[in-house]
Motif scaffolding. Sequence first.
Motif, PDB file in Angstrom:
ATOM      1  N   LEU A   1      48.802  35.758  35.597  1.00  0.00           N
ATOM      2  CA  LEU A   1      47.361  35.482  35.598  1.00  0.00           C
ATOM      3  C   LEU A   1      46.781  35.527  37.005  1.00  0.00           C
ATOM      4  N   VAL A   2      47.508  34.970  37.966  1.00  0.00           N
ATOM      5  CA  VAL A   2      47.042  34.947  39.356  1.00  0.00           C
ATOM      6  C   VAL A   2      46.986  36.364  39.923  1.00  0.00           C
ATOM      7  N   VAL A   3      48.038  37.149  39.710  1.00  0.00           N
ATOM      8  CA  VAL A   3      48.071  38.515  40.227  1.00  0.00           C
ATOM      9  C   VAL A   3      46.960  39.354  39.600  1.00  0.00           C
ATOM     10  N   GLU A   4      46.754  39.212  38.301  1.00  0.00           N
ATOM     11  CA  GLU A   4      45.696  39.978  37.645  1.00  0.00           C
ATOM     12  C   GLU A   4      44.315  39.555  38.154  1.00  0.00           C
ATOM     13  N   LYS A   5      44.117  38.284  38.434  1.00  0.00           N
ATOM     14  CA  LYS A   5      42.858  37.816  39.013  1.00  0.00           C
ATOM     15  C   LYS A   5      42.663  38.413  40.403  1.00  0.00           C
ATOM     16  N   MET A   6      43.727  38.422  41.189  1.00  0.00           N
ATOM     17  CA  MET A   6      43.651  39.003  42.530  1.00  0.00           C
ATOM     18  C   MET A   6      43.329  40.495  42.465  1.00  0.00           C
ATOM     19  N   LYS A   7      43.911  41.203  41.503  1.00  0.00           N
ATOM     20  CA  LYS A   7      43.609  42.619  41.325  1.00  0.00           C
ATOM     21  C   LYS A   7      42.131  42.820  41.003  1.00  0.00           C
ATOM     22  N   SER A   8      41.606  42.001  40.105  1.00  0.00           N
ATOM     23  CA  SER A   8      40.197  42.163  39.727  1.00  0.00           C
ATOM     24  C   SER A   8      39.270  41.844  40.896  1.00  0.00           C
ATOM     25  N   LEU A   9      39.601  40.848  41.690  1.00  0.00           N
ATOM     26  CA  LEU A   9      38.795  40.528  42.873  1.00  0.00           C
ATOM     27  C   LEU A   9      38.860  41.661  43.900  1.00  0.00           C
ATOM     28  N   ALA A  10      40.040  42.232  44.075  1.00  0.00           N
ATOM     29  CA  ALA A  10      40.193  43.344  45.017  1.00  0.00           C
ATOM     30  C   ALA A  10      39.362  44.544  44.572  1.00  0.00           C
ATOM     31  N   LEU A  11      39.435  44.879  43.302  1.00  0.00           N
ATOM     32  CA  LEU A  11      38.680  46.020  42.787  1.00  0.00           C
ATOM     33  C   LEU A  11      37.177  45.797  42.888  1.00  0.00           C
ATOM     34  N   ALA A  12      36.742  44.549  42.760  1.00  0.00           N
ATOM     35  CA  ALA A  12      35.325  44.216  42.856  1.00  0.00           C
ATOM     36  C   ALA A  12      34.871  44.025  44.306  1.00  0.00           C
TER      37      ALA A  12
ATOM     38  N   HIS B   1      43.775  28.954  46.618  1.00  0.00           N
ATOM     39  CA  HIS B   1      44.873  28.740  45.663  1.00  0.00           C
ATOM     40  C   HIS B   1      46.267  28.895  46.262  1.00  0.00           C
ATOM     41  N   ASN B   2      46.351  29.480  47.460  1.00  0.00           N
ATOM     42  CA  ASN B   2      47.631  29.648  48.142  1.00  0.00           C
ATOM     43  C   ASN B   2      48.744  30.135  47.210  1.00  0.00           C
ATOM     44  N   PRO B   3      48.544  31.300  46.571  1.00  0.00           N
ATOM     45  CA  PRO B   3      49.582  31.792  45.647  1.00  0.00           C
ATOM     46  C   PRO B   3      50.865  32.136  46.385  1.00  0.00           C
ATOM     47  N   GLY B   4      51.968  31.971  45.705  1.00  0.00           N
ATOM     48  CA  GLY B   4      53.252  32.298  46.307  1.00  0.00           C
ATOM     49  C   GLY B   4      53.407  33.799  46.463  1.00  0.00           C
ATOM     50  N   TYR B   5      53.919  34.221  47.595  1.00  0.00           N
ATOM     51  CA  TYR B   5      54.150  35.646  47.790  1.00  0.00           C
ATOM     52  C   TYR B   5      55.633  35.931  47.789  1.00  0.00           C
ATOM     53  N   GLU B   6      55.953  37.135  47.362  1.00  0.00           N
ATOM     54  CA  GLU B   6      57.344  37.547  47.256  1.00  0.00           C
ATOM     55  C   GLU B   6      57.931  37.947  48.607  1.00  0.00           C
ATOM     56  N   LYS B   7      57.106  38.629  49.400  1.00  0.00           N
ATOM     57  CA  LYS B   7      57.605  39.139  50.669  1.00  0.00           C
ATOM     58  C   LYS B   7      56.433  39.338  51.629  1.00  0.00           C
ATOM     59  N   LYS B   8      56.709  39.132  52.905  1.00  0.00           N
ATOM     60  CA  LYS B   8      55.733  39.410  53.976  1.00  0.00           C
ATOM     61  C   LYS B   8      56.368  40.444  54.887  1.00  0.00           C
ATOM     62  N   TYR B   9      55.582  41.424  55.261  1.00  0.00           N
ATOM     63  CA  TYR B   9      56.095  42.418  56.218  1.00  0.00           C
ATOM     64  C   TYR B   9      54.984  42.926  57.102  1.00  0.00           C
TER      65      TYR B   9
ATOM     66  N   GLY C   1      35.590  38.171  47.063  1.00  0.00           N
ATOM     67  CA  GLY C   1      36.252  36.884  46.965  1.00  0.00           C
ATOM     68  C   GLY C   1      37.759  36.839  47.043  1.00  0.00           C
ATOM     69  N   LEU C   2      38.408  37.930  47.385  1.00  0.00           N
ATOM     70  CA  LEU C   2      39.872  37.924  47.415  1.00  0.00           C
ATOM     71  C   LEU C   2      40.424  36.984  48.477  1.00  0.00           C
ATOM     72  N   SER C   3      39.894  37.052  49.677  1.00  0.00           N
ATOM     73  CA  SER C   3      40.368  36.182  50.754  1.00  0.00           C
ATOM     74  C   SER C   3      40.128  34.713  50.420  1.00  0.00           C
ATOM     75  N   SER C   4      38.975  34.408  49.885  1.00  0.00           N
ATOM     76  CA  SER C   4      38.657  33.021  49.505  1.00  0.00           C
ATOM     77  C   SER C   4      39.592  32.524  48.418  1.00  0.00           C
ATOM     78  N   PHE C   5      39.879  33.386  47.446  1.00  0.00           N
ATOM     79  CA  PHE C   5      40.789  33.017  46.359  1.00  0.00           C
ATOM     80  C   PHE C   5      42.171  32.683  46.917  1.00  0.00           C
ATOM     81  N   ILE C   6      42.674  33.528  47.809  1.00  0.00           N
ATOM     82  CA  ILE C   6      44.001  33.298  48.387  1.00  0.00           C
ATOM     83  C   ILE C   6      44.009  32.006  49.202  1.00  0.00           C
ATOM     84  N   ALA C   7      42.970  31.771  49.989  1.00  0.00           N
ATOM     85  CA  ALA C   7      42.895  30.549  50.798  1.00  0.00           C
ATOM     86  C   ALA C   7      42.810  29.300  49.925  1.00  0.00           C
TER      87      ALA C   7
END
Length: 73
Positions: free
Chosen positions: A43-54, A65-73, A57-63
């Motif tokens: 649900l979180v990833v799909e919400k992030m996808k929809s915010l990105a496409l629109a 909700h602080n979703p867990g990320y799999e990897k940083k590079y 609010g993507l940065s605000s959403f991440i700040a």
Amino acid sequence: MKSYTSKSGKDSGVTGYETGRDYIIVAFGDNHYIYSYGSAGKLVVEKMKSLALASAGLSSFIARHNPGYEKKY
């Protein structure tokens, strides 16, 4: 990677994104974070996808909700 510019006109920390079937990669300058169904939940990833496409609010959403990320590079 697609460029990200917020429609609100505010300076967003997000500079780009890329989506896949079960993940989104979000770029903050030179730092890239992979958020997947396994790390953040479907649900979180799909919400992030929809915010990105629109481009809204993507940065605000991440700040907020602080979703867990799999990897940083």
